[in-house]
Design an enzyme around this catalytic site. Structure first.
Site, PDB file in Angstrom:
ATOM      1  N   LYS A  10      41.056  62.425  74.905  1.00  0.00           N
ATOM      2  CA  LYS A  10      40.929  63.790  75.442  1.00  0.00           C
ATOM      3  C   LYS A  10      41.533  63.822  76.831  1.00  0.00           C
ATOM      4  O   LYS A  10      41.687  62.777  77.487  1.00  0.00           O
ATOM      5  CB  LYS A  10      39.450  64.214  75.519  1.00  0.00           C
ATOM      6  N   ASP A 138      30.531  61.543  77.720  1.00  0.00           N
ATOM      7  CA  ASP A 138      31.668  62.139  77.004  1.00  0.00           C
ATOM      8  C   ASP A 138      31.542  62.010  75.487  1.00  0.00           C
ATOM      9  O   ASP A 138      32.347  62.578  74.749  1.00  0.00           O
ATOM     10  CB  ASP A 138      32.983  61.451  77.417  1.00  0.00           C
TER      11      ASP A 138
HETATM   12  O1  C5P Z   1      27.670  58.718  80.996  1.00  0.00           O
HETATM   13  P1  C5P Z   1      28.638  57.676  81.426  1.00  0.00           P
HETATM   14  O2  C5P Z   1      28.086  56.278  81.251  1.00  0.00           O
HETATM   15  O3  C5P Z   1      29.977  57.829  80.815  1.00  0.00           O
HETATM   16  O4  C5P Z   1      28.850  57.899  82.986  1.00  0.00           O
HETATM   17  C1  C5P Z   1      29.377  56.926  83.834  1.00  0.00           C
HETATM   18  C2  C5P Z   1      28.936  57.217  85.265  1.00  0.00           C
HETATM   19  O5  C5P Z   1      29.545  58.443  85.696  1.00  0.00           O
HETATM   20  C3  C5P Z   1      27.449  57.452  85.403  1.00  0.00           C
HETATM   21  O6  C5P Z   1      26.790  56.251  85.666  1.00  0.00           O
HETATM   22  C4  C5P Z   1      27.377  58.395  86.574  1.00  0.00           C
HETATM   23  O7  C5P Z   1      27.454  57.681  87.776  1.00  0.00           O
HETATM   24  C5  C5P Z   1      28.641  59.211  86.458  1.00  0.00           C
HETATM   25  N1  C5P Z   1      28.438  60.525  85.797  1.00  0.00           N
HETATM   26  C6  C5P Z   1      27.766  61.513  86.465  1.00  0.00           C
HETATM   27  N2  C5P Z   1      27.568  62.727  85.861  1.00  0.00           N
HETATM   28  C7  C5P Z   1      28.053  62.971  84.640  1.00  0.00           C
HETATM   29  C8  C5P Z   1      28.771  61.975  83.942  1.00  0.00           C
HETATM   30  C9  C5P Z   1      28.945  60.752  84.558  1.00  0.00           C
HETATM   31  O8  C5P Z   1      27.305  61.318  87.610  1.00  0.00           O
HETATM   32  N3  C5P Z   1      27.863  64.166  84.068  1.00  0.00           N
END
Ligand code: C5P
Length: 315
Positions: A10, A138
């Site tokens: 994406k 995501d």
């Molecule tokens: O959810 P994911 O593990 O992909 O996210 C990686 C990092 O990105 C999280 O640990 C967080 O620090 C940040 N993040 C965030 N808010 C989101 C998505 C991701 O702060 N909506």
């Protein structure tokens, strides 16, 4: 029986950081676009030794022990409470890794689908979405299996947008830079102590694009939008302050193509929108021909919105 899928990448056409949450994540409003560049994932019943085996080829990923595919299998086992038999998983990485293209999240979403099919485990769409959200912000977009969607909350709210008439193309340039998403958000917080108090460029770009997208958009309207709203990603200043070479790369791309380039996710992939996939491929070829020093070791893909494979890639 063998189950196979082509998990797609994406780009984030827009990414507005709407606020910080008590759980440490951020509320987002982001328009996600699925593009025609995909990994290949194969799931089949495993061997006799009783443990899952994940074999990765193509772009290197870190340890397979804690990658998102392995975690997806564990999440299903935990959710069902059943000691499901071992699986053999083969993952061919064609989407650049940790690039802002959602490849790992897409692999996780499709691992959920293929593993439940292989095991014959029935889970509802709501359970699948909840499992997806538990794996990463995501992942729900990819489970929803949509081309274009406005994503909200932490990533778990996915609202489909019409895309049937869209045929535009995208050139993706991924430099060899490691940018951890968590670090980019941390830097964003330092640079924006109170993001709610200002209307961000990402918010303006999202509003403008959402307005176009709800009304049967034409490819040219999306191209024009990208020209006027290239600063559509609120993470750009954070990502480029952590990695200043992105500023030079973006300037070189804009100078080399006469187009505006946008940041996907938390980077480092930059992309530009063309009226058709053919024009995107032509632009990619012309760009590669310029041998720009800022593009050294970058991976380039020109894609349509269908896939599964790019129209053109470099190297
Ligand atoms: O959810 P994911 O593990 O992909 O996210 C990686 C990092 O990105 C999280 O640990 C967080 O620090 C940040 N993040 C965030 N808010 C989101 C998505 C991701 O702060 N909506």
């Amino acid at each position: 029986m063998t189950f196979e899928a082509r998990p797609p990448a994406k780009v984030n056409l827009t990414l507005e950081v709407a606020g910080r949450r008590a759980d440490g994540y951020h509320d987002l409003r982001s328009i996600f676009l699925r593009v025609g560049l995909s990994d290949r994932l194969v799931v089949e019943p495993g061997g006799a030794d009783g443990s899952d085996r994940v074999t990765v080829t193509g772009f290197a990923v870190g340890s397979t022990r804690d990658n998102l595919v392995t975690r997806a299998l564990q999440a299903i086992r935990l959710h069902t409470g059943v000691d499901l038999p071992a699986l053999d998983v083969t993952l061919e990485k064609r989407i650049p890794v940790a690039a802002g293209l959602g490849g790992g999240s897409s692999d996780a979403a499709f691992a959920l689908k293929l593993a439940t099919a292989c095991w014959g485990v029935g889970i509802s769409a709501a359970e699948e979405l909840a499992l997806a959200a538990s794996l990463g912000s995501d992942v729900p977009f990819f489970v929803a299996d949509e081309v274009l969607a406005e994503v909200g909350g932490r990533g778990e709210i996915v609202n489909w947008l019409p895309s049937e008439r869209l045929r535009f193309g995208v050139v993706l340039v991924t430099p060899p830079i490691a940018l951890r998403t968590a670090r980019v958000f941390e830097r964003f917080d330092v640079m924006n102590p109170d993001p709610r108090s200002v209307t961000t460029a990402g918010a303006v770009a999202s509003e403008a694009l959402a307005g176009i997208l709800w009304d049967e958009p034409l490819d040219d309207e999306i191209v024009a939008w990208s020209r006027d709203h290239a600063d559509s990603n609120d993470l750009w200043l954070a990502a480029s302050s952590l990695e200043p070479s992105l500023v030079a790369l973006r300037a070189a791309l804009e100078g080399g193509t006469g187009r505006r380039w946008l940041l996907s996710g938390s980077g480092p992939t930059l992309f530009a929108i063309y009226p058709s996939a053919r024009e995107a491929a032509d632009a990619g070829r012309a760009l590669a021909g310029k041998q720009l020093p800022q593009l050294q070791s970058a991976v380039m893909n020109a894609v349509d919105l269908v896939g599964p494979d790019p129209i053109w890639r470099y190297p």
